[in-house]
Design an enzyme around this catalytic site. Structure first.
Site: not given
Length: 443
Positions: A158, A393, A421
Site C-alpha cells: 500500500s 482496489d 487490498h
C-alpha cells in the site's frame, strides 16, 4: 547491554539492543540516530527496525528484504510466528521490519509529543519531514550502515509501495529488486484527481455492500437519522456523529470488510429503560475500536500530502465530496459510507486530533511540498520490479497504477481480482511467492 551483530557483509559495527527468540523466529532490535532534516543535519530522530531471521540462519549470508508498511503512519508488523508472507520471505532473506519515522518505536508523532512545540506552525514545519521522501532517506542511511555499497531488496504494501516508487526515483543504486502489493501511485496527477477516482470506487463498493446485505440499507438510514437527532457518546467520551459513523466504509476495501460492518450493524440498537431504542453500548464500543484515527495522527495529518507535489491539497477530499451528491446525509437512498478520506471536521471529532487542528489546516494550505518522483529518471529504470495490482482496489486506483507502470520500464504487473487490498495479509505466502517468481523471471 547491546552486542555487535555478526551478520556477513556489514561494513560498520551495528549494535543490537536486544535479541528475542520465539518459535520459528529470531528477532534483533536496532535503533538508528538519523537526521530529522537531511538538507540541514543537526537535530536527530530515532528510527527503529526489527530484523527477523529464521532459526539456524543467524550467521548465514542471506540478503536483506526491507518491508515498508502501509499507512501512512503505521508501524511495521509485530511478528508472532513464521506464517504468511514473512515465513515465505525468511526462506530466502533476513527481513528488516522498518518502523517508518514517526511510527512505532521510532521517535513517535502523537498529540502528546507534538504538544511541546511552541506553535502550530512549528508543529507543521516538523511534520513536513515525515513523508515518503525522508522515509526513503532513512532507509538508505540504514542500508549504508548495514551493507555499505551492497543493494538490498524491498517489499512495499500500500503506502509502502509509494515509498518503493520514491526509492526507485531517488536512490535506485540501493535496490536489487522491488516488490509492491497494492501500492503503485500516480506520478504526476494532482490530488483532486486521486480523490475523484477514489470516490467513484467507494460508490461501487457501497453498491456491492448493499447488494450483499440489502436489509442493511434501512438500518443504516435509521442509525444516521438517530445520530442526526441525538447526542450519542462513545465509551471514550467523543461524540458519534453521522459522518463519523459512515467512516466505517473504510473497511470496505479489505477482504471481510463487508462482514465486519454488517455484523456490527446487527447490534446497533437496544430498547432502553423508557421503552425507546437507544444505541447499544456494545455497538459503540466495537465501532470505536474499529476507528484508529486517534492512535495514528500521521495518517490524518499527512494523508493528502502523500499526493501533493508543489501544490496545496486545500482539504481535497472535503472539496471533491461536493461533486458527489450521492454521499449526502439526508435524502440519499441508500446512505453511502465514505472511504479512505480525511476531512477537516475530524480534527474536532477525534480527541487526539483536536490539539492538532491548527497544524492540520497549515499543512492543507501549504504548497511547499517538494516533488516525490523524478519522472525522467523513472523512465530509465533498470531495477526489476514485480507488483500485484488489485483490480477492485478501493484505496489505490488501479487505472493510475497501470498508467505509472506503463511509463516505468522493468515493471511486471499481476492484475488480479482474486484479492482485495489486503491480499498480502490474507494470503501472504502465495502472493509473495508469485511476486518473487515474477521478479526472478520465472513467470
Amino acid at each position: 547491554m547491546g552486542r555487535p551483530c555478526a551478520a556477513a557483509n556489514r561494513k560498520a559495527l551495528i549494535v543490537i539492543h536486544a535479541t528475542h527468540r520465539i518459535p520459528g523466529l529470531v528477532l534483533h532490535e536496532h535503533t538508528f540516530a538519523l537526521p530529522l532534516d537531511y538538507a540541514n543535519p543537526g537535530q536527530t530522530i530515532g528510527v527503529f527496525a526489527r530484523e527477523v531471521v529464521a532459526p539456524g540462519k543467524e550467521d548465514a549470508n542471506q540478503p536483506y528484504l526491507v518491508y515498508f508498511q502501509g499507512g501512512p503512519g503505521s508501524g511495521a508488523p509485530r511478528p508472532v510466528d513464521g506464517s504468511g508472507w514473512l515465513g515465505r520471505a525468511l526462506q530466502d532473506y533476513r527481513v528488516l521490519l522498518l518502523d517508518q519515522r514517526g511510527t512505532g518505536r521510532s521517535t513517535p508523532i502523537t498529540a502528546q509529543t507534538l504538544a511541546g512545540f511552541a506553535s502550530a506552525q512549528a508543529q507543521a514545519d516538523y511534520l513536513m519531514h515525515f513523508r515518503a521522501d525522508n522515509i526513503v532517506r532513512d532507509a538508505e542511511a540504514i542500508r549504508q550502515q548495514l551493507l555499505g555499497h551492497t543493494p538490498w531488496s524491498i517489499l512495499g504494501q500500500s503506502y509502502g509501495g509509494f515509498c518503493a516508487m520514491r526509492y526507485l526515483s531517488a536512490a535506485p543504486e540501493g535496490l536489487k529488486e522491488v516488490l509492491i502489493t497494492g501500492g503503485i501511485p500516480s506520478l504526476t496527477r494532482p490530488v483532486d484527481d486521486v480523490y475523484r477516482a477514489t470516490y467513484r470506487r467507494v460508490v461501487d463498493k457501497n453498491r456491492r455492500f448493499y447488494q450483499r446485505y440489502p436489509g442493511d440499507a434501512p438500518r443504516v438510514r435509521e442509525i444516521v437519522d438517530h445520530l442526526l437527532q441525538h447526542d450519542v457518546r462513545l465509551p471514550g467520551g467523543a461524540q458519534l456523529s453521522a459522518q463519523r459513523f459512515l467512516q466505517l466504509g473504510l473497511q470496505f476495501g479489505m477482504s471481510g470488510g463487508f462482514e465486519a460492518v454488517h455484523y456490527l450493524l446487527e447490534e446497533a440498537f437496544v430498547v432502553g429503560a423508557d421503552g425507546q431504542p437507544v444505541m447499544n453500548w456494545n455497538f459503540l464500543f466495537h465501532l470505536e475500536q474499529m476507528q484508529t484515527f486517534d492512535t495514528n495522527a500521521i495518517y490524518s495529518l499527512l494523508h493528502e500530502a502523500c499526493y501533493t507535489q508543489g501544490e496545496a491539497s486545500q482539504w481535497s477530499a472535503q472539496r471533491v465530496l461536493a461533486e458527489f451528491p450521492a454521499f449526502a446525509l439526508q435524502g440519499a437512498d441508500p446512505v453511502l459510507f465514505t472511504g479512505e478520506m480525511i476531512y477537516p471536521w475530524m480534527f474536532d471529532a477525534y480527541t487526539q486530533l483536536q490539539p492538532l487542528k491548527a497544524a492540520a489546516d497549515i499543512l492543507a494550505a501549504t504548497a511547499a511540498w517538494p516533488p516525490l518522483y523524478d519522472v525522467e529518471r523513472l523512465q530509465h529504470n533498470t531495477v526489476p520490479v514485480a507488483a500485484a495490482v488489485y483490480y477492485d482496489d478501493m484505496y489505490v486506483h488501479r487505472e493510475f497504477s497501470e498508467e505509472t507502470a506503463a511509463a516505468v520500464p522493468n515493471i511486471k504487473l499481476w492484475v488480479t481480482n482474486e484479492y482485495e487490498h489486503n491480499g498480502l495479509r490474507a494470503d501472504g505466502g502465495a502472493v509473495l511467492g508469485r511476486l518473487l517468481d515474477m521478479v526472478r523471471g520465472k513467470m
